[in-house]
Each structure stands twice: as C-alpha cells, then as structure tokens.
Design a protein around this motif. Structure first.
Motif, PDB file in Angstrom:
ATOM      1  N   VAL A   1      41.801  39.491  42.836  1.00  0.00           N
ATOM      2  CA  VAL A   1      42.842  38.999  43.740  1.00  0.00           C
ATOM      3  C   VAL A   1      43.228  40.081  44.746  1.00  0.00           C
ATOM      4  N   ARG A   2      43.396  41.293  44.263  1.00  0.00           N
ATOM      5  CA  ARG A   2      43.817  42.383  45.154  1.00  0.00           C
ATOM      6  C   ARG A   2      42.728  42.754  46.161  1.00  0.00           C
ATOM      7  N   ALA A   3      41.482  42.412  45.879  1.00  0.00           N
ATOM      8  CA  ALA A   3      40.389  42.693  46.811  1.00  0.00           C
ATOM      9  C   ALA A   3      40.305  41.651  47.924  1.00  0.00           C
ATOM     10  N   GLU A   4      41.048  40.574  47.785  1.00  0.00           N
ATOM     11  CA  GLU A   4      40.985  39.451  48.726  1.00  0.00           C
ATOM     12  C   GLU A   4      42.241  39.444  49.599  1.00  0.00           C
ATOM     13  N   PRO A   5      42.116  39.756  50.893  1.00  0.00           N
ATOM     14  CA  PRO A   5      43.299  39.851  51.771  1.00  0.00           C
ATOM     15  C   PRO A   5      44.195  38.612  51.765  1.00  0.00           C
ATOM     16  N   ARG A   6      43.619  37.429  51.678  1.00  0.00           N
ATOM     17  CA  ARG A   6      44.444  36.207  51.747  1.00  0.00           C
ATOM     18  C   ARG A   6      45.346  36.022  50.537  1.00  0.00           C
ATOM     19  N   TRP A   7      45.090  36.754  49.447  1.00  0.00           N
ATOM     20  CA  TRP A   7      45.901  36.613  48.235  1.00  0.00           C
ATOM     21  C   TRP A   7      46.784  37.824  47.962  1.00  0.00           C
ATOM     22  N   ARG A   8      46.787  38.794  48.834  1.00  0.00           N
ATOM     23  CA  ARG A   8      47.502  40.040  48.552  1.00  0.00           C
ATOM     24  C   ARG A   8      49.019  39.875  48.467  1.00  0.00           C
ATOM     25  N   SER A   9      49.570  38.813  49.032  1.00  0.00           N
ATOM     26  CA  SER A   9      51.026  38.637  48.990  1.00  0.00           C
ATOM     27  C   SER A   9      51.513  38.034  47.670  1.00  0.00           C
ATOM     28  N   MET A  10      50.598  37.555  46.832  1.00  0.00           N
ATOM     29  CA  MET A  10      50.998  36.977  45.548  1.00  0.00           C
ATOM     30  C   MET A  10      51.567  38.048  44.630  1.00  0.00           C
ATOM     31  N   THR A  11      52.611  37.691  43.908  1.00  0.00           N
ATOM     32  CA  THR A  11      53.162  38.571  42.895  1.00  0.00           C
ATOM     33  C   THR A  11      52.398  38.351  41.597  1.00  0.00           C
ATOM     34  N   LEU A  12      51.938  39.445  40.994  1.00  0.00           N
ATOM     35  CA  LEU A  12      51.150  39.370  39.767  1.00  0.00           C
ATOM     36  C   LEU A  12      51.910  40.042  38.633  1.00  0.00           C
ATOM     37  N   MET A  13      52.088  39.298  37.538  1.00  0.00           N
ATOM     38  CA  MET A  13      52.789  39.840  36.377  1.00  0.00           C
ATOM     39  C   MET A  13      51.935  39.625  35.131  1.00  0.00           C
ATOM     40  N   MET A  14      51.575  40.713  34.493  1.00  0.00           N
ATOM     41  CA  MET A  14      50.838  40.632  33.240  1.00  0.00           C
ATOM     42  C   MET A  14      51.798  40.211  32.135  1.00  0.00           C
ATOM     43  N   VAL A  15      51.351  39.283  31.293  1.00  0.00           N
ATOM     44  CA  VAL A  15      52.114  38.838  30.126  1.00  0.00           C
ATOM     45  C   VAL A  15      51.113  38.842  28.982  1.00  0.00           C
ATOM     46  N   THR A  16      51.106  39.913  28.182  1.00  0.00           N
ATOM     47  CA  THR A  16      49.994  40.150  27.272  1.00  0.00           C
ATOM     48  C   THR A  16      50.404  40.905  26.019  1.00  0.00           C
ATOM     49  N   THR A  17      49.536  40.879  25.020  1.00  0.00           N
ATOM     50  CA  THR A  17      49.758  41.666  23.803  1.00  0.00           C
ATOM     51  C   THR A  17      49.297  43.103  23.979  1.00  0.00           C
ATOM     52  N   GLU A  18      48.592  43.405  25.050  1.00  0.00           N
ATOM     53  CA  GLU A  18      48.114  44.771  25.295  1.00  0.00           C
ATOM     54  C   GLU A  18      49.320  45.688  25.535  1.00  0.00           C
ATOM     55  N   SER A  19      49.607  46.546  24.565  1.00  0.00           N
ATOM     56  CA  SER A  19      50.813  47.368  24.660  1.00  0.00           C
ATOM     57  C   SER A  19      50.522  48.855  24.817  1.00  0.00           C
ATOM     58  N   GLU A  20      49.258  49.224  24.840  1.00  0.00           N
ATOM     59  CA  GLU A  20      48.902  50.630  24.994  1.00  0.00           C
ATOM     60  C   GLU A  20      49.289  51.113  26.392  1.00  0.00           C
ATOM     61  N   HIS A  21      49.919  52.270  26.443  1.00  0.00           N
ATOM     62  CA  HIS A  21      50.414  52.801  27.716  1.00  0.00           C
ATOM     63  C   HIS A  21      49.311  52.868  28.775  1.00  0.00           C
ATOM     64  N   GLY A  22      48.126  53.280  28.378  1.00  0.00           N
ATOM     65  CA  GLY A  22      47.015  53.381  29.319  1.00  0.00           C
ATOM     66  C   GLY A  22      46.650  52.044  29.944  1.00  0.00           C
ATOM     67  N   GLN A  23      46.727  50.983  29.157  1.00  0.00           N
ATOM     68  CA  GLN A  23      46.424  49.646  29.673  1.00  0.00           C
ATOM     69  C   GLN A  23      47.486  49.204  30.681  1.00  0.00           C
ATOM     70  N   ILE A  24      48.731  49.498  30.377  1.00  0.00           N
ATOM     71  CA  ILE A  24      49.824  49.145  31.277  1.00  0.00           C
ATOM     72  C   ILE A  24      49.644  49.862  32.609  1.00  0.00           C
ATOM     73  N   VAL A  25      49.383  51.168  32.543  1.00  0.00           N
ATOM     74  CA  VAL A  25      49.178  51.953  33.763  1.00  0.00           C
ATOM     75  C   VAL A  25      47.991  51.413  34.549  1.00  0.00           C
ATOM     76  N   ARG A  26      46.923  51.095  33.854  1.00  0.00           N
ATOM     77  CA  ARG A  26      45.717  50.568  34.505  1.00  0.00           C
ATOM     78  C   ARG A  26      46.003  49.262  35.248  1.00  0.00           C
TER      79      ARG A  26
END
Length: 129
Positions: free
Chosen positions: A69-94
């Motif tokens: 999505v972030r590579a596609e200019p027409r979609w860059r204005s969308m707000t993206l929110m992860m909702v996941t079980t991945e809780s490792e700090h490195g994954q969040i930062v990534r």
C-alpha cells in the motif's frame, strides 16, 4: 461524509468484532480475509479511509500488505493500523517503519481501538458497550 474501513483478518470472528466497533463509530466496512483480498478490493476503486490489519494471514500477511500500500501513491493517504497478536518490539517497530500509523495488540478492548482512532483523529463517537 461517509468514512470507510477495510478490515483485514483471516479470522471471521475478529472481523466481526472490529466491524461492530467501527460501525458504531459511523464507518462503512469492507472485509478481507488476507492482504491479497484487501489489495484486490482496493483495486476495485473503493475509497478507504482506514485499514485495520492483522499480521499473520495466509496468501499475503499484514506487513506485506502495508509495504504494498505504501508503495502505491494513490493509497498513501489511507490510515493503516495493525491489530495483531505480534507483540515483539521489533515487529512493532518494523510495521511502523513500513508505514503503519498505529499498532494494537490482541486481545484488545473496544476502548483500546477507539482510543487509537481518537489519537489519529478518526473517532468522534462514544465507545461501544
């Protein structure tokens, strides 16, 4: 003005929970069972304001979806929110470095989702009961 959320999760139950929360905030909702389904939905031209994205899904995971999505200019204005079980700090930062705006770890309360949306300026109604 209609606001539209795209809920991307391979769990039908989780999509139902998130649908209930954002519908009560006034969102119209489209659902996808994985990142590829979500990209296919976006390709139809739907105007999406917010994506709620699980990380671990078949065919295309949430992280890959965010990068696509972030590579596609027409979609860059969308707000993206992860909702996941991945809780490792490195994954969040990534995920945040790839372009996600917020990150919510499952399990969550409806209030936690609304609070994040308020931080993003995307929630103006009462928290669902």
């Amino acid at each position: 003005m209609t606001v539209h959320a795209l809920i991307i999760d391979d769990s039908r139950t989780m999509r139902t929970i998130l649908r209930r929360i954002v519908t009560e905030l006034g969102y119209e909702v489209t659902e996808a069972g994985n990142g590829q389904e979500a990209l296919d939905a976006l390709e139809t031209g739907i105007d999406v304001d917010l994506c709620l994205i699980d990380w671990n899904m078949p065919l295309m995971d949430g992280y890959t979806f965010v990068t696509r999505v972030r590579a596609e200019p027409r979609w860059r204005s969308m707000t993206l929110m992860m909702v996941t079980t991945e809780s490792e700090h490195g994954q969040i930062v990534r995920a945040l470095a790839a372009g996600a705006h917020e990150y919510v770890i499952k399990p969550f309360t409806p209030e936690a989702i609304v609070e994040k949306l308020e931080l993003l300026g995307l929630a103006a109604r009462e928290v669902p009961a």
